[in-house]
Write a protein that holds these residues in place. Structure first.
Motif: not given
Length: 637
Positions: A360-366
């Protein structure tokens, strides 16, 4: 007859000894060995709750979520007030185990327990205060969002308008890792043949929305795999992967080059501290080219393939790669990173975060305070599904995106799809700013010139004097240039909102300082043409960069009396009164000078004969209005 209480001591001692050895195994990075010692501790003392708690931790780290949940639930069954943080940990395990609805229940219980006094949870409540605060500030919201996305896709859709690209891109083979040019007329992507070889494919079209014509990328491809490529938003620098057969069985390394007229020139392998003896691939570069991310199977990672990051150094090299940590990386494989325009959101593919399907494709914030990346969040349907998804890419507007998937209904294997990303995941607006540093008189480019920003980042011009910066719109962009033989350049530019299909253009023209006064020339012969200078002052309103009414008529009359062919040079000097601060006055005076220079160019005076300078405040006249001016010095041949 009751058993003496002190008869329990040997069993408790053995439990404590096993517990201590389990803790040491956890510290040594051996969770499977730790499990055996914590299980022994619990066998010796069934009521030893700290051992049960760490048994759950060790089982979780060892890849046994069901065993972890069993241990955690037993702790809470015996003492529901043993640890408030444990409720969050239970929810986190459920989420990673693919049970988002149950995870939401536990996250909400953890949040509700914040209303109770920490003292209700005994010694663990005090010991875990710092960890709880970090979870509440940095992790809980993201974990709840992830659970909501995966449990209720109808209410949490981050993408829409999903469609598969046409047959000129997608075919029966695997197509993936798309990367589009800023104007949308060009694309590069990877195509894998039936024998596993990967080649770089290029596509061109006359305008965005038209049909692509595709072909193999020049003479770049070989019999070995050529993998994912990434263009810096400047449209010139390209990063890509080349794989070569070696004695150990094969190695893939990161390379960089310059894209010139559709060809990759000046190919160079990235330094050895970026390329390891194992697989290194799939570079992603930030908008401004200052941050590089990539995937690697080098030793010391969290799982199989991990994501690493490094930063551009002042000397142009790269820092040592840093693993992005367990919030992003998992015991599975993470790959295909991509950064938003503002560099604050990371998108990537993973097999190890308990997703909706194969990959799957994920996202993360800095996190802006710590600089660390928050725990991965599944981007959800319709992008993710039960199939494999990878290779996320966004165009310059931050809203149109592309990825690859082998879902049903495709042309075969992995196909490339387009979608529209929701506003919540697009990141902050960025304007692409580009221009040239040149000699103001000759127009010659100033190559390899440092252009520092107030943030501390330093950009350099290329061989043609070009620089490229990603800047927030609606703010001033102060630029300085110091180069031997030229007067210091100081100017703040107003950066507008921009569609980024082409960069917002600003140019820095360096002026050579006036030399020492030359000795008076000998009397000219009768045939020599005398050089003379005529001057006009144009007045401006208070804090304004446009001339007062009537000043343009004066300029027309002034230029009407000059033979333009006789103009040798024009020096435009901007001034302000003394009411503002030094920086403001210098910026305003430069804007006034530039505005007049634009009028002179429109009147037919060649740009290479015009020099501008903002001199800031002047007190030449007692009446402040007379100091808000631009002086035009025209030297005639």
């Amino acid at each position: 007859m009751a058993r003496p209480l002190f008869g329990q001591a040997p069993a408790r001692d053995r439990a404590v000894s096993a517990f201590d050895r389990g803790v040491q195994q956890l510290l040594d990075g051996s969770p499977r060995r730790a499990v055996r010692f914590f299980e022994a501790a619990v066998d010796h003392d069934n009521d030893f709750l700290p051992a049960r708690r760490l048994l759950g931790v060790a089982r979780d780290l060892a890849g046994d979520p069901a065993g972890a949940l069993s241990a955690y639930h037993e702790v809470l069954r015996r003492d529901s007030n043993y640890s408030r943080l444990l409720y969050y940990q239970v929810g986190d395990v459920y989420l990673r185990n693919g049970e988002p609805r149950t995870a939401l229940e536990w996250f909400e219980r953890f949040r509700a327990l914040q209303a109770r006094d920490r003292g209700d949870f005994g010694l663990p409540g005090e010991q875990e205060a710092g960890t709880e605060a970090f979870v509440l500030e940095h992790e809980l919201r993201q974990r709840i969002l992830s659970a909501q996305i995966t449990s209720d896709s109808l209410n949490y859709v981050h993408a829409s308008e999903l469609e598969r690209l046409g047959p000129e891109i997608n075919g029966p083979l695997n197509e993936y890792f798309p990367f589009f040019t800023n104007d949308g007329t060009g694309v590069l992507f990877t195509r894998q043949s039936a024998d596993g070889d990967e080649d770089l494919i290029t596509g061109r079209r006359r305008r965005a929305g038209a049909t692509f014509t595709t072909s193999r990328f020049g003479t770049f491809n070989t019999q070995q795999p050529e993998g994912m490529c990434t263009l810096v938003r400047d449209g010139e620098t390209i990063f890509f992967t080349l794989c070569h057969e070696v004695a150990s069985g094969g190695s893939c390394d990161l390379h960089a080059g310059v894209l010139i007229d559709g060809r990759i020139e000046r190919i160079a392998k990235l330094p050895d501290h970026l390329n390891s003896a194992t697989w290194d691939s799939q570079a992603a570069i930030s908008c401004d080219g200052r941050q590089l991310l990539f995937a690697s199977t080098r030793p010391g990672g969290v799982g199989g393939s991990d994501l690493y990051a490094c930063r551009r150094l002042p000397d142009g090299g790269w820092s040592e790669p840093v693993n992005l940590g367990a919030g992003v990386n998992s015991p599975g494989d993470e790959e295909a990173p991509f950064l938003s325009n503002d560099g604050e959101t990371l998108y990537f593919s993973s097999t190890g975060h308990g997703g909706l399907g194969d990959q799957d494709i994920y996202f993360s914030r800095r996190d802006p305070t710590s600089g660390r990346w928050t725990p991965a969040v599944n981007i959800g349907p319709p992008i993710n599904g039960p199939s494999r998804e990878l290779g996320f890419h966004l165009t310059p507007d931050g809203r149109t995106g592309y990825f690859a998937s082998d879902r049903a209904g495709g042309a075969g294997g992995l196909d490339i799809y387009r979608f529209r990303l929701g506003a919540s995941l697009t990141g902050r607006e960025v304007t692409y700013v580009s221009g040239y540093v040149t000699d103001s008189l000759t127009g010659a480019p100033v190559a390899d010139q440092a252009v520092p920003l107030a943030s501390g980042d330093v950009f350099r011009t290329n061989y043609a004097g070009r620089f490229f910066i990603c800047a927030p719109p609606g703010q001033g962009l102060p630029l300085t240039v110091d180069r031997a033989g030229y007067a210091p350049y100081r100017r703040t530019f107003d950066v507008p909102r921009w569609d980024n299909r082409s960069p917002y253009r600003i140019d820095l023209r360096l002026r050579r300082p006036a030399g020492p006064a030359a000795p008076p020339p000998p009397p000219p012969a009768e045939t020599t043409v005398r050089e003379e200078e005529v001057v006009l002052d144009m007045l401006f309103g208070f804090e304004q960069a446009t001339p007062l009414r009537g000043e343009l008529d004066d300029l027309d009359r002034f230029l009407g009396g000059i033979d333009l062919d006789r103009i040798a040079a024009v020096i435009v000097l901007g001034y302000t009164d003394e009411t503002g601060g030094d920086a403001f006055n210098r910026h305003l005076s430069q804007r006034r000078a530039d505005a007049v220079a634009e009028l002179l160019r429109a009147a037919g005076i060649p740009a290479d004969r015009i020099t501008t300078e903002g001199r800031g405040e002047t007190k030449a006249a007692a009446d402040r209005r007379q100091n808000r001016k631009v002086s035009i010095h025209v030297r005639l041949r």
